[in-house]
Design a protein around this motif. Structure first.
Motif, PDB file in Angstrom:
ATOM      1  N   MET A 158      48.519  39.613  25.901  1.00  0.00           N
ATOM      2  CA  MET A 158      47.855  39.549  27.207  1.00  0.00           C
ATOM      3  C   MET A 158      46.343  39.608  27.015  1.00  0.00           C
ATOM      4  N   GLU A 159      45.655  38.620  27.589  1.00  0.00           N
ATOM      5  CA  GLU A 159      44.207  38.522  27.443  1.00  0.00           C
ATOM      6  C   GLU A 159      43.511  39.002  28.709  1.00  0.00           C
ATOM      7  N   VAL A 160      42.496  39.835  28.552  1.00  0.00           N
ATOM      8  CA  VAL A 160      41.768  40.399  29.691  1.00  0.00           C
ATOM      9  C   VAL A 160      40.944  39.314  30.387  1.00  0.00           C
ATOM     10  N   ILE A 161      41.089  39.243  31.728  1.00  0.00           N
ATOM     11  CA  ILE A 161      40.244  38.372  32.550  1.00  0.00           C
ATOM     12  C   ILE A 161      39.107  39.188  33.147  1.00  0.00           C
ATOM     13  N   ASN A 162      39.478  40.379  33.630  1.00  0.00           N
ATOM     14  CA  ASN A 162      38.487  41.220  34.305  1.00  0.00           C
ATOM     15  C   ASN A 162      38.910  42.679  34.195  1.00  0.00           C
ATOM     16  N   ARG A 163      37.978  43.524  33.827  1.00  0.00           N
ATOM     17  CA  ARG A 163      38.218  44.969  33.844  1.00  0.00           C
ATOM     18  C   ARG A 163      37.941  45.476  35.246  1.00  0.00           C
ATOM     19  N   ILE A 164      38.945  46.090  35.888  1.00  0.00           N
ATOM     20  CA  ILE A 164      38.771  46.598  37.252  1.00  0.00           C
ATOM     21  C   ILE A 164      38.240  48.023  37.218  1.00  0.00           C
ATOM     22  N   ASN A 165      38.851  48.872  36.420  1.00  0.00           N
ATOM     23  CA  ASN A 165      38.324  50.214  36.147  1.00  0.00           C
ATOM     24  C   ASN A 165      38.967  50.706  34.855  1.00  0.00           C
ATOM     25  N   ASN A 166      38.795  51.959  34.520  1.00  0.00           N
ATOM     26  CA  ASN A 166      39.320  52.476  33.247  1.00  0.00           C
ATOM     27  C   ASN A 166      40.828  52.372  33.124  1.00  0.00           C
ATOM     28  N   ASN A 167      41.504  52.294  34.278  1.00  0.00           N
ATOM     29  CA  ASN A 167      42.967  52.337  34.260  1.00  0.00           C
ATOM     30  C   ASN A 167      43.633  51.057  34.754  1.00  0.00           C
ATOM     31  N   LYS A 191      45.825  37.714  31.757  1.00  0.00           N
ATOM     32  CA  LYS A 191      46.690  36.537  31.800  1.00  0.00           C
ATOM     33  C   LYS A 191      47.589  36.568  30.571  1.00  0.00           C
ATOM     34  N   ASP A 192      48.841  36.224  30.827  1.00  0.00           N
ATOM     35  CA  ASP A 192      49.832  36.162  29.751  1.00  0.00           C
ATOM     36  C   ASP A 192      50.372  34.739  29.773  1.00  0.00           C
ATOM     37  N   GLY A 193      49.820  33.881  28.937  1.00  0.00           N
ATOM     38  CA  GLY A 193      50.114  32.456  29.044  1.00  0.00           C
ATOM     39  C   GLY A 193      49.454  31.922  30.300  1.00  0.00           C
ATOM     40  N   LYS A 194      50.265  31.361  31.204  1.00  0.00           N
ATOM     41  CA  LYS A 194      49.738  30.862  32.479  1.00  0.00           C
ATOM     42  C   LYS A 194      49.893  31.880  33.605  1.00  0.00           C
ATOM     43  N   THR A 195      50.509  33.009  33.302  1.00  0.00           N
ATOM     44  CA  THR A 195      50.773  34.018  34.324  1.00  0.00           C
ATOM     45  C   THR A 195      49.639  35.035  34.404  1.00  0.00           C
ATOM     46  N   LYS A 196      49.121  35.210  35.627  1.00  0.00           N
ATOM     47  CA  LYS A 196      48.117  36.244  35.863  1.00  0.00           C
ATOM     48  C   LYS A 196      48.810  37.496  36.389  1.00  0.00           C
ATOM     49  N   MET A 197      48.343  38.647  35.945  1.00  0.00           N
ATOM     50  CA  MET A 197      48.917  39.893  36.452  1.00  0.00           C
ATOM     51  C   MET A 197      47.873  41.005  36.397  1.00  0.00           C
ATOM     52  N   ILE A 198      48.116  42.004  37.208  1.00  0.00           N
ATOM     53  CA  ILE A 198      47.321  43.229  37.165  1.00  0.00           C
ATOM     54  C   ILE A 198      48.168  44.267  36.461  1.00  0.00           C
ATOM     55  N   VAL A 199      47.610  44.888  35.421  1.00  0.00           N
ATOM     56  CA  VAL A 199      48.348  45.908  34.683  1.00  0.00           C
ATOM     57  C   VAL A 199      47.598  47.231  34.768  1.00  0.00           C
ATOM     58  N   THR A 200      48.351  48.305  34.813  1.00  0.00           N
ATOM     59  CA  THR A 200      47.752  49.636  34.888  1.00  0.00           C
ATOM     60  C   THR A 200      48.249  50.488  33.731  1.00  0.00           C
ATOM     61  N   LYS A 256      36.300  50.580  27.773  1.00  0.00           N
ATOM     62  CA  LYS A 256      35.610  49.733  26.790  1.00  0.00           C
ATOM     63  C   LYS A 256      36.355  48.420  26.558  1.00  0.00           C
ATOM     64  N   THR A 257      36.846  47.854  27.661  1.00  0.00           N
ATOM     65  CA  THR A 257      37.573  46.587  27.605  1.00  0.00           C
ATOM     66  C   THR A 257      36.710  45.490  28.228  1.00  0.00           C
ATOM     67  N   TYR A 258      36.718  44.303  27.617  1.00  0.00           N
ATOM     68  CA  TYR A 258      35.873  43.205  28.077  1.00  0.00           C
ATOM     69  C   TYR A 258      36.706  41.926  28.185  1.00  0.00           C
ATOM     70  N   PRO A 259      36.239  40.969  29.033  1.00  0.00           N
ATOM     71  CA  PRO A 259      36.956  39.686  29.145  1.00  0.00           C
ATOM     72  C   PRO A 259      37.158  39.039  27.783  1.00  0.00           C
ATOM     73  N   GLY A 260      38.378  38.571  27.558  1.00  0.00           N
ATOM     74  CA  GLY A 260      38.716  37.953  26.278  1.00  0.00           C
ATOM     75  C   GLY A 260      39.410  38.889  25.317  1.00  0.00           C
ATOM     76  N   ASP A 261      39.307  40.209  25.543  1.00  0.00           N
ATOM     77  CA  ASP A 261      40.000  41.174  24.688  1.00  0.00           C
ATOM     78  C   ASP A 261      41.513  41.048  24.866  1.00  0.00           C
ATOM     79  N   ILE A 262      42.241  41.475  23.867  1.00  0.00           N
ATOM     80  CA  ILE A 262      43.703  41.492  23.945  1.00  0.00           C
ATOM     81  C   ILE A 262      44.156  42.907  24.304  1.00  0.00           C
TER      82      ILE A 262
END
Length: 275
Positions: free
Chosen positions: A1-10, A15-24, A31-37
């Motif tokens: 899963m690749e980070v699109i946007n960090r919302i907050n610490n938690n 995106k996982d392939g073509k699927t977008k999701m919010i994970v908690t 210390k997570t940035y767009p593009g991180d796994i």
């Protein structure tokens, strides 16, 4: 899963392939940035977004919502789907969590608010109110607070709005006020006080609610024979006149024309109500 946007610490948008999701997960966004796994071991909850979901809306909404409120909101929506036999959109999870965040803040400031239509909503939406009471217990258990029972009304309103298919222009409060107006019109016409604790009233209000939703959405299906309408009109003239009074009011208020089948079913319910 690749980070699109960090919302907050938690919470992060991924995106996982073509699927977008919010994970908690605790610390999943630190210390997570767009593009991180994302390390999937830290994922506690997943919220899969549909193609037409506005991810930016959720990102904005979730920035200030505590993770525990998002978790209990998801549990409440799952419970409500089971109790009400209805599949809610993902949006309800987030809007409820946002509402709970505000409710907790009000409670801590000792700002107790009762809805002005609480009695009517209890009468008109008993199933949703019962679910709202269960949801409030779940919220209090999760937060360790004792938010008063009046909060169940606001929870029920979120459920009703989400299941009724209404636009923002016609929310549950608007719908309830219209139903109150119609009940008052019947009481004035017949100079009576309608007993709102009867099965006939419950059935009338249920029918009235879905009739109004159909009219507001301009869903018209007229499948009743004229002969049947004539029979009901002749057999129950006062109830039919009342049905016409209601449909004329709705036409004047919303510009929505009621077909004969709507008048017929309203007549039958009104006749039972007055019997």
């Amino acid at each position: 899963m690749e980070v699109i946007n960090r919302i907050n610490n938690n919470v992060v948008l991924v995106k996982d392939g073509k699927t977008k999701m919010i994970v908690t997960g605790k610390g999943i966004g630190f210390k997570t940035y767009p593009g991180d796994i994302v390390n999937e071991r830290f994922v506690e909850q997943r919220f899969i977004l549909q193609k037409d979901d506005d991810a930016s809306q959720y990102v904005k909404l979730l920035k200030e919502i505590p993770m525990e409120l998002l978790g209990v909101s998801k549990q409440i929506v799952e419970m409500a789907e089971s109790e009400l036999d209805y599949k809610f959109s993902l949006n309800l999870v987030f809007t409820l969590a946002d509402h709970f965040s505000f409710s907790v803040e009000r409670y801590k400031k000792n700002m107790i608010i009762d809805h002005p239509l609480s009695w009517e909503i209890k009468q008109f939406y008993p199933k949703e109110i019962a679910v709202g009471c269960k949801a409030l217990k779940m919220l209090n258990d999760a937060t360790g607070l004792s938010i008063p029972v009046g909060e169940s009304i606001f929870i029920a309103m979120h459920l009703i709005n989400s299941s009724g298919g209404l636009s923002d222009q016609y929310d549950v409060e608007e719908l309830t006020k219209v139903m109150i107006k119609i009940v008052n019109m019947l009481e004035d016409k017949f100079n009576i006080v309608i007993d709102q604790n009867t099965t006939a009233f419950t059935r009338f209000i249920t029918h009235l609610r879905f009739y109004l939703i159909r009219q507001l959405k301009f869903e018209i299906e007229d499948s009743i024979y004229d002969e049947l309408v004539d029979v009901v009109k002749e057999k129950y003239p006062e109830a039919y006149q009342s049905a016409e009074m209601i449909t004329n009011y709705i036409k004047k208020k919303y510009g929505s024309e009621s077909v004969d089948s709507e008048k017929l079913y309203l007549t039958l319910h009104i006749n039972r109500l007055l019997s």
